[in-house]
Motif scaffolding. Structure first.
Motif, short mmCIF file in Angstrom:
data_model
loop_
_atom_site.label_atom_id
_atom_site.label_comp_id
_atom_site.label_asym_id
_atom_site.label_seq_id
_atom_site.Cartn_x
_atom_site.Cartn_y
_atom_site.Cartn_z
N VAL A 43 0.94 -1.11 0.11
CA VAL A 43 0.02 0.13 0.19
C VAL A 43 0.86 1.33 0.16
CG1 VAL A 43 -1.83 1.17 1.16
CG2 VAL A 43 -1.77 -1.07 1.24
N PHE A 44 0.80 1.77 -1.10
CA PHE A 44 1.75 3.04 -1.18
C PHE A 44 1.17 4.42 -0.36
CE2 PHE A 44 3.32 0.44 -4.50
CZ PHE A 44 4.53 0.79 -4.34
N VAL A 45 1.87 5.02 0.35
CA VAL A 45 1.39 6.05 0.94
C VAL A 45 1.82 7.25 0.10
CG1 VAL A 45 1.96 7.63 3.01
CG2 VAL A 45 1.76 5.38 3.43
N CYS A 46 2.92 7.58 -0.26
CA CYS A 46 3.67 8.58 -1.10
C CYS A 46 3.95 7.99 -2.85
CB CYS A 46 4.91 8.97 -0.72
SG CYS A 46 5.78 10.43 -1.52
N SER A 47 3.12 8.13 -3.69
CA SER A 47 3.36 7.80 -4.94
C SER A 47 4.40 8.56 -5.58
CB SER A 47 2.03 7.94 -5.84
OG SER A 47 1.31 9.36 -5.75
N CYS A 48 4.65 9.69 -5.15
CA CYS A 48 5.75 10.59 -5.75
C CYS A 48 7.05 9.94 -5.54
CB CYS A 48 6.07 12.03 -5.23
SG CYS A 48 4.30 12.96 -5.28
N PHE A 49 7.42 9.26 -4.38
CA PHE A 49 8.55 8.64 -4.40
C PHE A 49 8.56 7.15 -4.03
CE2 PHE A 49 9.58 13.18 -3.29
CZ PHE A 49 10.54 13.05 -3.94
N GLY A 50 7.31 6.47 -4.24
CA GLY A 50 7.26 5.07 -4.25
C GLY A 50 7.32 4.43 -2.55
N VAL A 51 6.89 5.39 -1.60
CA VAL A 51 7.06 4.83 -0.30
C VAL A 51 5.74 4.33 0.36
CG1 VAL A 51 7.41 5.86 2.07
CG2 VAL A 51 8.52 6.88 0.17
N THR A 52 6.11 3.22 1.00
CA THR A 52 4.74 2.26 1.46
C THR A 52 4.45 2.52 2.81
OG1 THR A 52 6.26 0.42 2.08
CG2 THR A 52 5.26 0.48 -0.44
N GLU A 53 3.38 2.20 3.09
CA GLU A 53 3.02 2.12 4.68
C GLU A 53 3.89 1.23 5.41
OE1 GLU A 53 -0.78 0.46 5.49
OE2 GLU A 53 -1.95 2.32 4.54
N GLU A 54 4.58 0.32 5.06
CA GLU A 54 5.44 -0.58 5.71
C GLU A 54 6.76 0.11 5.86
OE1 GLU A 54 7.85 -4.62 5.26
OE2 GLU A 54 6.01 -4.35 3.77
N GLN A 55 7.11 0.98 5.00
CA GLN A 55 8.58 1.65 5.14
C GLN A 55 8.23 2.87 6.28
OE1 GLN A 55 8.72 2.17 0.85
NE2 GLN A 55 10.93 1.95 1.11
N VAL A 56 7.12 3.61 5.96
CA VAL A 56 6.97 4.78 7.09
C VAL A 56 6.61 4.04 8.30
CG1 VAL A 56 5.00 6.23 7.92
CG2 VAL A 56 5.40 6.09 5.47
N ARG A 57 5.83 2.84 8.68
CA ARG A 57 6.00 2.23 9.88
C ARG A 57 7.42 1.81 10.47
NH1 ARG A 57 0.88 -0.42 8.09
NH2 ARG A 57 -0.73 0.94 9.00
N ALA B 83 11.96 2.99 14.08
CA ALA B 83 13.42 3.26 14.14
C ALA B 83 13.60 4.60 14.76
CB ALA B 83 14.15 3.47 12.83
N GLY B 84 12.38 5.42 15.04
CA GLY B 84 12.39 6.59 16.00
C GLY B 84 11.92 7.78 15.33
N ALA B 85 11.55 7.73 14.03
CA ALA B 85 10.87 8.96 13.53
C ALA B 85 9.47 9.46 14.21
CB ALA B 85 10.54 8.80 11.85
N CYS B 86 9.16 10.45 14.53
CA CYS B 86 8.08 10.63 15.12
C CYS B 86 7.14 11.85 14.44
CB CYS B 86 8.37 11.07 16.65
SG CYS B 86 9.46 10.10 17.55
#
Length: 78
Positions: A4-18, A23-26
């Motif tokens: 599931v893509f969150v950011c289609s501009c850069f191809g970032v998925t929900e899994e990557q955001v999580r 890892a500490g990003a708040c």
């Protein structure tokens, strides 16, 4: 595997955001620093905020306890 893509501009998925959040990003800004999500059109910033939620931040808790912030690197390819 269903991505599931969150950011289609850069191809970032929900899994990557999580993963970055674990890892500490708040904040969305910290997620942007980690993977560029939210830095182009900005359409995904609200979704990133929703994924981060209003829960506790592991990095903030660690700093409050006198520890060092988490600096773990997360793989861009999830």
């Amino acid at each position: 595997m269903n991505r599931v893509f969150v950011c289609s501009c850069f191809g970032v998925t929900e899994e990557q955001v999580r993963s970055h959040a674990d890892a500490g990003a708040c904040t969305p800004r910290q997620i942007a620093s980690a993977c560029k999500a939210g830095t182009d059109c900005g359409g995904c910033v609200r979704r990133i905020q929703a994924l981060l939620g209003r829960g506790s931040c592991p990095r903030r808790q660690l700093i409050d306890e006198g520890g060092q912030p988490l600096t773990a690197k997360v793989s861009e390819a999830a």
